[in-house]
Write an enzyme that holds these catalytic residues in place. Structure first.
Site, short mmCIF file in Angstrom:
data_model
loop_
_atom_site.label_atom_id
_atom_site.label_comp_id
_atom_site.label_asym_id
_atom_site.label_seq_id
_atom_site.Cartn_x
_atom_site.Cartn_y
_atom_site.Cartn_z
N HIS A 205 0.81 -1.22 0.00
CA HIS A 205 0.00 0.00 0.00
C HIS A 205 0.84 1.27 0.00
O HIS A 205 0.29 2.37 -0.08
CB HIS A 205 -0.95 0.01 1.20
CG HIS A 205 -0.24 0.28 2.50
ND1 HIS A 205 0.48 -0.69 3.15
CD2 HIS A 205 -0.11 1.40 3.23
CE1 HIS A 205 1.00 -0.17 4.25
NE2 HIS A 205 0.66 1.09 4.32
C1 UD1 Z 1 -2.25 5.42 5.95
C2 UD1 Z 1 -0.96 5.87 6.61
C3 UD1 Z 1 0.11 4.80 6.46
C4 UD1 Z 1 -0.39 3.45 6.94
C5 UD1 Z 1 -1.68 3.12 6.21
C6 UD1 Z 1 -2.26 1.80 6.61
C7 UD1 Z 1 -0.47 8.26 6.55
C8 UD1 Z 1 0.37 9.29 5.92
N1 UD1 Z 1 -0.43 7.06 5.99
O1 UD1 Z 1 -2.01 5.30 4.56
O2 UD1 Z 1 1.23 5.16 7.23
O3 UD1 Z 1 0.58 2.47 6.70
O4 UD1 Z 1 -2.63 4.17 6.50
O5 UD1 Z 1 -3.42 1.54 5.92
O6 UD1 Z 1 -1.13 8.53 7.52
N2 UD1 Z 1 -9.37 4.72 1.82
C9 UD1 Z 1 -10.57 4.07 1.78
N3 UD1 Z 1 -11.14 3.71 2.98
C10 UD1 Z 1 -10.58 3.97 4.17
C11 UD1 Z 1 -9.36 4.65 4.19
C12 UD1 Z 1 -8.75 5.01 3.02
O7 UD1 Z 1 -11.12 3.80 0.72
O8 UD1 Z 1 -11.16 3.62 5.22
C13 UD1 Z 1 -8.72 5.07 0.54
C14 UD1 Z 1 -9.02 6.46 0.07
O9 UD1 Z 1 -9.12 6.45 -1.30
C15 UD1 Z 1 -7.78 7.23 0.47
C16 UD1 Z 1 -6.69 6.19 0.33
O10 UD1 Z 1 -7.32 4.96 0.71
O11 UD1 Z 1 -7.58 8.35 -0.32
C17 UD1 Z 1 -5.50 6.44 1.19
O12 UD1 Z 1 -5.88 6.61 2.56
P1 UD1 Z 1 -4.97 7.53 3.54
O13 UD1 Z 1 -5.55 7.55 4.91
O14 UD1 Z 1 -4.69 8.83 2.89
O15 UD1 Z 1 -3.59 6.79 3.54
P2 UD1 Z 1 -3.21 5.25 3.54
O16 UD1 Z 1 -2.63 4.92 2.21
O17 UD1 Z 1 -4.31 4.41 4.05
#
Ligand code: UD1
Length: 368
Positions: A205
């Site tokens: 991820h």
């Molecule tokens: C975040 C953390 C990362 C951690 C990861 C675990 C930061 C900078 N990054 O990254 O350190 O390893 O979580 O998962 O804080 N999304 C969904 N549903 C959700 C959450 C996210 O669909 O419940 C999708 C959305 O499109 C979002 C993307 O995932 O834009 C990324 O989510 P985000 O919270 O920005 O970062 P992660 O890649 O999850």
């Protein structure tokens, strides 16, 4: 005495859980749990609260997804009134996600001391968003609770006074050990129709691995080759699913993409795997305790004890290297190791002992 605990994203939940269990068992201390809402899908959040018996958060800030600036700013904006309303004696943040740094910054600017659990880890790669979150959070925290010796050395090298550094062990491993029997009872292997030791597990991820189509497609090619020897089960993070869907013509034969799993199911799947290939931080630690070989598809790790004492090997992102290491690891089989120091199920207890002692002393010093 009143502690405010913060959790926001999936990897935070297994770190906050044992702190809440420990606090519930103590008298004379109240705690308030705040969920920032950084992760919000049931499979990324609510399910973990249920399985890990984390109390319902008193506040859910509902920030959701966004760019780093928007997400971080929105957490700060929404967390500030909560801290002002409740005025806790200390705010406890865990890990290295945007919620960690945003809430630490909010609290410290309101004059509330901050405890950082999982402090001191460094990849020394500032292009990684989590590295910035770690460096900033550590610089403004009053208590730095460290999970492995490298963390102590990193903080000392940065000039942090020794009195702030507490080597307590790994709270995420507290959760793993506490949940091990329950996880073993999961029927996830039957549901997926796989036998123990007949498959490998992949998770990816990190933006550096999944956001650039050429990199992701090289990784999937390498995984497809490894999957010829041992089929792969790949629970896909939402961010990665979007990226994989955009790729055309990727060979996914023998790679099963499935929805993200709950904690208990995922730990069972990992515990019975032949091999794990991942870019996750936490999984490097969990495989170390479970004795499952782990190949980390990154150029660096902020968790070097998993390489020195655990089952982890850093293999980078070069597809040929991944195939080479993957095939060799499958032939070599499992490796059992001694757990790193203090990865013994007692880390949360050590954290709470220090906090309660210091906050009580701080209060009596202030009132003297
Ligand atoms: C975040 C953390 C990362 C951690 C990861 C675990 C930061 C900078 N990054 O990254 O350190 O390893 O979580 O998962 O804080 N999304 C969904 N549903 C959700 C959450 C996210 O669909 O419940 C999708 C959305 O499109 C979002 C993307 O995932 O834009 C990324 O989510 P985000 O919270 O920005 O970062 P992660 O890649 O999850």
């Amino acid at each position: 005495m009143h502690l405010m605990l913060v959790a926001g994203a999936r990897p935070n939940f297994m770190k906050i859980a044992p702190l809440t269990w420990e606090l519930k068992a103590r008298s004379g201390v109240d705690f308030t749990l705040v969920h920032t809402g950084q992760h919000y899908d049931r499979q990324m959040s609510e399910l973990f609260f249920e399985q890990l018996e984390i109390p319902e958060p008193a506040y859910n800030l509902g920030v959701g997804s966004g760019t780093h600036a928007v997400q971080t700013a929105e957490i700060i904006r929404r967390f500030e009134p909560v801290v002002i309303e409740r005025r806790p004696d200390a705010v406890v943040v865990v890990g290295d996600v945007n919620s960690t740094v945003a809430c630490a910054l909010t609290a410290v600017k309101l004059g509330i001391p901050v405890a950082h659990v999982e402090a001191g880890l460094r990849s020394f790669d500032r292009s990684m968003p989590e590295e910035i979150n770690r460096v900033v959070t550590d610089a403004i925290s009053d208590w730095l609770f460290v999970s492995e010796p490298s963390g102590v050395a990193n903080l000392e090298n940065e000039g942090v006074p020794a009195g702030r550094i507490h080597f307590v062990g790994n709270v995420m491993i507290d959760t793993l050990l506490a949940m091990r029997d329950l996880s073993e009872r999961s029927d996830v292997l039957q549901q997926l129709a796989v036998d123990s030791q007949s498959y490998s597990v992949v998770t990816l991820h990190r933006p550096t691995n999944v956001d650039e189509p050429a990199v992701l497609s090289g990784l999937l090619q390498a995984l497809a080759r490894v999957a010829q020897e041992s089929p792969i089960i790949f629970p896909v993070h939402p961010r990665t699913r979007a990226a994989v869907q955009k790729l055309s013509g990727a060979d996914l034969s023998n790679i099963r993409l499935i929805e993200p799993l709950g904690y208990l199911e995922f730990m069972k799947l990992v515990a019975h795997a032949r091999l794990v290939l991942t870019d996750s931080g936490g999984l490097q630690e969990e495989t170390t305790i479970l004795g499952i070989p782990c190949l980390t598809l990154r150029k660096n790790t902020e968790r070097p004890v998993t390489v020195a004492e655990g089952t982890n090997t850093l293999v980078g992102m070069d597809p040929a290297q991944i195939v080479d290491h993957g095939l060799r690891a499958l032939r070599a089989g499992n490796r059992r190791n001694q757990p790193p120091r203090f990865w013994d199920g007692q880390a949360a207890k050590r954290v709470i002992d220090v906090l309660l002692n210091d906050v009580t002393r701080g209060r009596s010093a202030a009132s003297a």
